[in-house]
Design a protein around this motif. Structure first.
Motif, PDB file in Angstrom:
ATOM      1  N   GLY A  25       0.802  -1.219   0.000  1.00 52.83           N
ATOM      2  CA  GLY A  25       0.000   0.000   0.000  1.00 52.83           C
ATOM      3  C   GLY A  25       0.833   1.267   0.000  1.00 52.83           C
ATOM      4  O   GLY A  25       2.073   1.228  -0.036  1.00 52.83           O
ATOM      5  N   PHE A  26       0.129   2.377   0.089  1.00 51.99           N
ATOM      6  CA  PHE A  26       0.768   3.688   0.049  1.00 51.99           C
ATOM      7  C   PHE A  26       1.723   3.865   1.235  1.00 51.99           C
ATOM      8  O   PHE A  26       1.370   3.598   2.383  1.00 51.99           O
ATOM      9  CB  PHE A  26      -0.313   4.771   0.090  1.00 51.99           C
ATOM     10  N   GLY A  27       2.952   4.280   0.917  1.00 49.26           N
ATOM     11  CA  GLY A  27       3.885   4.676   1.964  1.00 49.26           C
ATOM     12  C   GLY A  27       4.408   3.568   2.843  1.00 49.26           C
ATOM     13  O   GLY A  27       4.879   3.823   3.952  1.00 49.26           O
ATOM     14  N   VAL A  28       4.358   2.311   2.385  1.00 41.84           N
ATOM     15  CA  VAL A  28       4.840   1.216   3.243  1.00 41.84           C
ATOM     16  C   VAL A  28       6.357   1.032   3.158  1.00 41.84           C
ATOM     17  O   VAL A  28       6.932   0.254   3.912  1.00 41.84           O
ATOM     18  CB  VAL A  28       4.152  -0.131   2.906  1.00 41.84           C
ATOM     19  N   GLY A  29       7.002   1.718   2.193  1.00 37.03           N
ATOM     20  CA  GLY A  29       8.458   1.644   2.099  1.00 37.03           C
ATOM     21  C   GLY A  29       8.976   0.960   0.845  1.00 37.03           C
ATOM     22  O   GLY A  29      10.112   0.477   0.813  1.00 37.03           O
ATOM     23  N   LYS A  30       8.202   0.964  -0.211  1.00 37.64           N
ATOM     24  CA  LYS A  30       8.619   0.279  -1.452  1.00 37.64           C
ATOM     25  C   LYS A  30       9.830   0.971  -2.086  1.00 37.64           C
ATOM     26  O   LYS A  30      10.829   0.325  -2.418  1.00 37.64           O
ATOM     27  CB  LYS A  30       7.440   0.248  -2.453  1.00 37.64           C
ATOM     28  N   THR A  31       9.728   2.287  -2.253  1.00 34.89           N
ATOM     29  CA  THR A  31      10.832   3.039  -2.858  1.00 34.89           C
ATOM     30  C   THR A  31      12.078   2.942  -1.982  1.00 34.89           C
ATOM     31  O   THR A  31      13.201   2.785  -2.490  1.00 34.89           O
ATOM     32  CB  THR A  31      10.402   4.513  -3.042  1.00 34.89           C
ATOM     33  N   THR A  32      11.877   3.001  -0.671  1.00 39.03           N
ATOM     34  CA  THR A  32      13.006   2.891   0.267  1.00 39.03           C
ATOM     35  C   THR A  32      13.697   1.545   0.120  1.00 39.03           C
ATOM     36  O   THR A  32      14.930   1.450   0.139  1.00 39.03           O
ATOM     37  CB  THR A  32      12.489   3.063   1.717  1.00 39.03           C
ATOM     38  N   THR A  68       5.292  10.828  -3.706  1.00 43.67           N
ATOM     39  CA  THR A  68       4.753   9.488  -3.938  1.00 43.67           C
ATOM     40  C   THR A  68       5.216   8.988  -5.304  1.00 43.67           C
ATOM     41  O   THR A  68       5.482   9.786  -6.212  1.00 43.67           O
ATOM     42  CB  THR A  68       3.209   9.489  -3.848  1.00 43.67           C
ATOM     43  N   THR A  69       5.327   7.674  -5.446  1.00 40.74           N
ATOM     44  CA  THR A  69       5.739   7.069  -6.711  1.00 40.74           C
ATOM     45  C   THR A  69       4.579   7.113  -7.697  1.00 40.74           C
ATOM     46  O   THR A  69       3.481   6.658  -7.370  1.00 40.74           O
ATOM     47  CB  THR A  69       6.184   5.609  -6.473  1.00 40.74           C
ATOM     48  N   GLY A  92       1.976   3.113  -5.075  1.00 39.92           N
ATOM     49  CA  GLY A  92       1.092   2.685  -3.985  1.00 39.92           C
ATOM     50  C   GLY A  92      -0.305   3.256  -4.037  1.00 39.92           C
ATOM     51  O   GLY A  92      -1.227   2.698  -3.447  1.00 39.92           O
ATOM     52  N   CYS A 142       8.992  -2.523   9.980  1.00 45.93           N
ATOM     53  CA  CYS A 142       8.771  -2.069  11.358  1.00 45.93           C
ATOM     54  C   CYS A 142       9.137  -0.589  11.500  1.00 45.93           C
ATOM     55  O   CYS A 142      10.289  -0.247  11.801  1.00 45.93           O
ATOM     56  CB  CYS A 142       9.586  -2.929  12.318  1.00 45.93           C
ATOM     57  N   PHE A 143       8.162   0.256  11.278  1.00 46.57           N
ATOM     58  CA  PHE A 143       8.383   1.700  11.418  1.00 46.57           C
ATOM     59  C   PHE A 143       8.589   2.038  12.884  1.00 46.57           C
ATOM     60  O   PHE A 143       8.035   1.368  13.772  1.00 46.57           O
ATOM     61  CB  PHE A 143       7.178   2.474  10.884  1.00 46.57           C
ATOM     62  N   ASP A 144       9.366   3.113  13.121  1.00 41.58           N
ATOM     63  CA  ASP A 144       9.604   3.558  14.498  1.00 41.58           C
ATOM     64  C   ASP A 144       8.271   3.874  15.167  1.00 41.58           C
ATOM     65  O   ASP A 144       7.426   4.571  14.595  1.00 41.58           O
ATOM     66  CB  ASP A 144      10.482   4.814  14.507  1.00 41.58           C
ATOM     67  N   ASP A 170      13.387  -3.772   8.600  1.00 39.82           N
ATOM     68  CA  ASP A 170      13.460  -2.308   8.566  1.00 39.82           C
ATOM     69  C   ASP A 170      14.147  -1.994   7.250  1.00 39.82           C
ATOM     70  O   ASP A 170      15.370  -2.105   7.143  1.00 39.82           O
ATOM     71  CB  ASP A 170      14.257  -1.768   9.755  1.00 39.82           C
ATOM     72  N   VAL A 171      13.348  -1.665   6.248  1.00 39.36           N
ATOM     73  CA  VAL A 171      13.882  -1.595   4.881  1.00 39.36           C
ATOM     74  C   VAL A 171      14.815  -0.416   4.645  1.00 39.36           C
ATOM     75  O   VAL A 171      15.379  -0.285   3.567  1.00 39.36           O
ATOM     76  CB  VAL A 171      12.747  -1.591   3.832  1.00 39.36           C
TER      77      VAL A 171
HETATM   78  N1  LIG Z   1      10.940   4.966  10.428  1.00 41.19           N
HETATM   79  C1  LIG Z   1      10.909   4.365   9.245  1.00 41.19           C
HETATM   80  N2  LIG Z   1      10.672   5.119   8.171  1.00 41.19           N
HETATM   81  C2  LIG Z   1      10.629   4.509   6.986  1.00 41.19           C
HETATM   82  C3  LIG Z   1      10.813   3.145   6.838  1.00 41.19           C
HETATM   83  N3  LIG Z   1      10.668   2.816   5.541  1.00 41.19           N
HETATM   84  C4  LIG Z   1      10.411   3.951   4.896  1.00 41.19           C
HETATM   85  N4  LIG Z   1      10.421   4.962   5.769  1.00 41.19           N
HETATM   86  C5  LIG Z   1      10.143   6.334   5.475  1.00 41.19           C
HETATM   87  O1  LIG Z   1       8.762   6.355   5.161  1.00 41.19           O
HETATM   88  C6  LIG Z   1       8.531   7.141   4.028  1.00 41.19           C
HETATM   89  C7  LIG Z   1       7.831   6.349   2.952  1.00 41.19           C
HETATM   90  O2  LIG Z   1       8.705   5.556   2.260  1.00 41.19           O
HETATM   91  P1  LIG Z   1       8.590   5.232   0.684  1.00 41.19           P
HETATM   92  O3  LIG Z   1       9.696   4.275   0.464  1.00 41.19           O
HETATM   93  O4  LIG Z   1       8.528   6.457  -0.131  1.00 41.19           O
HETATM   94  O5  LIG Z   1       7.181   4.510   0.605  1.00 41.19           O
HETATM   95  P2  LIG Z   1       6.470   3.931  -0.716  1.00 41.19           P
HETATM   96  O6  LIG Z   1       5.833   2.654  -0.304  1.00 41.19           O
HETATM   97  O7  LIG Z   1       7.408   3.877  -1.858  1.00 41.19           O
HETATM   98  O8  LIG Z   1       5.371   5.044  -0.960  1.00 41.19           O
HETATM   99  P3  LIG Z   1       4.452   5.268  -2.279  1.00 41.19           P
HETATM  100  O9  LIG Z   1       5.280   5.050  -3.471  1.00 41.19           O
HETATM  101  O10 LIG Z   1       3.998   6.702  -2.146  1.00 41.19           O
HETATM  102  O11 LIG Z   1       3.310   4.311  -2.138  1.00 41.19           O
HETATM  103  C8  LIG Z   1       9.885   7.693   3.606  1.00 41.19           C
HETATM  104  O12 LIG Z   1       9.979   8.997   4.164  1.00 41.19           O
HETATM  105  C9  LIG Z   1      10.892   6.780   4.269  1.00 41.19           C
HETATM  106  O13 LIG Z   1      12.091   7.419   4.660  1.00 41.19           O
HETATM  107  C10 LIG Z   1      11.084   2.386   8.006  1.00 41.19           C
HETATM  108  O14 LIG Z   1      11.293   1.190   7.973  1.00 41.19           O
HETATM  109  N5  LIG Z   1      11.118   3.039   9.187  1.00 41.19           N
END
Ligand SMILES: Nc1nc2c(ncn2[C@@H]2O[C@H](COP(=O)(O)OP(=O)(O)OP(=O)(O)O)[C@@H](O)[C@H]2O)c(=O)[nH]1
Ligand SMILES: [Mg+2]
Length: 212
Positions: A25-32, A68-69, A92, A142-144, A170-171
């Protein structure tokens, strides 16, 4: 797919290359994830979240996210001299889901990332791969400050079959993100071994075939 490599001991050879997806889903850390594991500068398609898009997209739980991606992420990681992974991160937001079928073509498997603060945001990705028969594993990012659950609690909440591997990660950290990819590879290898000799061995995802 294969591409040429050079091993000083054995000379030129061909490494098998495998396409996998990083979804969720949105913002789960895919790009990271793609950025953490890629050995080449990752291709990103990030766009700023605008006031207008905030009225369309569901940003609940990640209101502070500013980009967002909008198409895909792309990276590459060499697992061994014989195996290279091409990693495609999906967008996402719901409105970009039409791209998933294109991105999934030729993929051998997927990682579905989940955020325990918003597990429901990854339901659609789980459903997508289950319906199409594309093998996947789940990475619980596992987000903080996020609630911690055991893999079995996540399995119950996401209604995952027993064979779906679940890894806490923790990606942001390469080793942790890579461990999720290795879990997927082990799952794919085991699956192939189980299908060895069967009349319908698993193949890369083919949209026209529908499932495997
Ligand atoms: N604390 C924490 N922050 C994280 C973690 N993974 C990603 N982030 C942060 O969360 C935010 C979202 O990460 P993205 O990798 O952009 O998420 P995404 O799934 O690609 O988002 P969309 O493409 O918009 O769907 C970024 O600001 C990251 O730095 C994590 O494991 N822990
Ligand atoms: Mg992204």
């Amino acid at each position: 797919m294969a591409y040429a490599t050079f091993d000083p001991n054995t000379g030129p050879g061909l490494a098998a290359s495998v396409k996998i997806l990083i979804a969720g889903g949105f913002g789960v850390g895919k790009t990271t994830t793609v950025a953490a594991v890629s050995e080449i500068a990752p291709l990103r398609t990030e766009e700023v979240v605008t006031e207008v898009s905030r009225t369309i997209d569901d940003l609940s739980g990640v209101e502070s996210k500013t980009t967002t991606t909008v198409a895909m992420d792309f990276g590459r990681i060499t697992i061994s001299p014989e195996l290279v992974l091409y990693i495609f991160g999906t967008p996402g937001q719901d409105r970009f889901w039409f791209m998933w079928d294109e991105l999934a073509l030729g993929a051998l498997g997927a990682v579905v990332l989940a955020d325990t603060r918003r597990l429901e945001s990854s339901f659609a990705a789980v459903d997508y791969f289950e319906r199409r028969g594309l093998p996947f594993v789940v990475g619980v990012n596992c987000f903080d400050g996020a609630p911690r659950y055991t893999p079995e609690e996540v399995r119950y909440a996401l209604d995952l079959a027993d064979h779906v591997a679940i890894t806490l990660c923790d990606v942001r950290h390469r080793d942790s993100a890579k461990a999720v990819l290795v879990t997927l590879l082990e799952y794919l290898v085991g699956r192939t071994a189980r299908h060895a000799g069967s009349e319908n061995p698993p193949t890369a995802f083919d949209q026209t075939a529908g499932s495997q």
